[in-house]
Design an enzyme around this catalytic site. Sequence first.
Site, short mmCIF file in Angstrom:
data_model
loop_
_atom_site.label_atom_id
_atom_site.label_comp_id
_atom_site.label_asym_id
_atom_site.label_seq_id
_atom_site.Cartn_x
_atom_site.Cartn_y
_atom_site.Cartn_z
CG ASN A 10 51.29 101.53 72.33
OD1 ASN A 10 52.14 100.72 72.71
ND2 ASN A 10 50.00 101.27 72.34
CE LYS A 13 49.92 100.97 68.15
NZ LYS A 13 49.14 102.03 67.52
CG ASP A 70 44.63 104.13 61.87
OD1 ASP A 70 44.60 104.33 63.10
OD2 ASP A 70 43.60 104.19 61.17
CG PHE A 153 45.57 95.96 73.29
CD1 PHE A 153 46.54 95.21 72.66
CD2 PHE A 153 44.96 96.99 72.56
CE1 PHE A 153 46.92 95.47 71.35
CE2 PHE A 153 45.34 97.26 71.24
CZ PHE A 153 46.31 96.50 70.64
N GLY A 154 42.27 95.60 73.98
CA GLY A 154 41.26 95.95 72.99
C GLY A 154 40.33 94.80 72.63
CE LYS A 176 47.66 90.85 68.92
NZ LYS A 176 47.12 91.95 69.68
P1 IMP Z 1 45.52 102.38 67.02
O1 IMP Z 1 45.95 102.00 65.65
O2 IMP Z 1 46.60 102.25 68.04
O3 IMP Z 1 44.80 103.69 67.05
O4 IMP Z 1 44.45 101.28 67.47
C1 IMP Z 1 43.16 101.28 67.00
C2 IMP Z 1 42.26 100.38 67.81
O5 IMP Z 1 42.13 99.16 67.11
C3 IMP Z 1 42.75 99.99 69.19
O6 IMP Z 1 42.37 100.92 70.15
C4 IMP Z 1 42.01 98.68 69.38
O7 IMP Z 1 40.69 98.94 69.73
C5 IMP Z 1 42.00 98.09 68.00
N1 IMP Z 1 43.14 97.20 67.79
C6 IMP Z 1 44.19 97.39 66.95
N2 IMP Z 1 45.06 96.37 67.03
C7 IMP Z 1 44.56 95.53 67.94
C8 IMP Z 1 45.04 94.29 68.48
O8 IMP Z 1 46.11 93.77 68.15
N3 IMP Z 1 44.26 93.73 69.42
C9 IMP Z 1 43.10 94.26 69.85
N4 IMP Z 1 42.61 95.40 69.39
C10 IMP Z 1 43.34 96.04 68.44
#
Ligand code: IMP
Length: 197
Positions: A10, A13, A70, A153-154, A176
């Site tokens: 990513n 990140k 994670d 996002f998310g 943020k």
């Molecule tokens: P990963 O750790 O990149 O696998 O993220 C896990 C999931 O958690 C993401 O796909 C989002 O659904 C959610 N998530 C993690 N951090 C955030 C954030 O800062 N904003 C919104 N969703 C988040």
Amino acid sequence: MNRIIFATGNKDKMREIREIMADMDVEIWSMREAGIQVDIVEDGTTFAENAIIKAKAVAEHTDAIVLADDSGLEIDYLNKEPGVYSARYMGEDTSYDIKNANLIQRLEGVPKEKRTARFVAVIAAVLPDKRVLTAEGTMEGYIGYAPEGENGFGYDPILFLDEYGCSSAALSREQKNAISHRGKALREMRALLEENM
Ligand code: IMP
């Protein structure tokens, strides 16, 4: 100079870790830059387990410091769902408009004081001598009554922050990053690495 490989594909990140660790005496590489490709099954039951699984899988291929993260959303009223399943909740390919609407619907009629929720991030490190370190950060808030905001996002549009009076998706990227779960975990990991390197 010490090298750190961050086990993520990513770009956001990578940019965040480079900003936070900019003045450390280390080179920061993505997995791609390090030429490492591994398929990782994230079958842990906690954020820490998954972060450690990822970091160890990559550390098998290098003697550099490996970091992995994670993260996800915990909603207290839903027994901390979606938790480690945040990305997979309702299916990996389901849009976040649908996931967010579903979570708001599951909280229908629940008063604000019971809507507490947080983003959690855990960063795991595997050091060259294979010792494992972990750092955790959270961003506390509550689930709103309707999605709000265009940034992020998310689950950002549904996690509301009392101090700001808006959702996480209404904050600028700089705002943020300054208060985010991942930012806090990365800054704590930075301090741990400085003690242990
Ligand atoms: P990963 O750790 O990149 O696998 O993220 C896990 C999931 O958690 C993401 O796909 C989002 O659904 C959610 N998530 C993690 N951090 C955030 C954030 O800062 N904003 C919104 N969703 C988040």
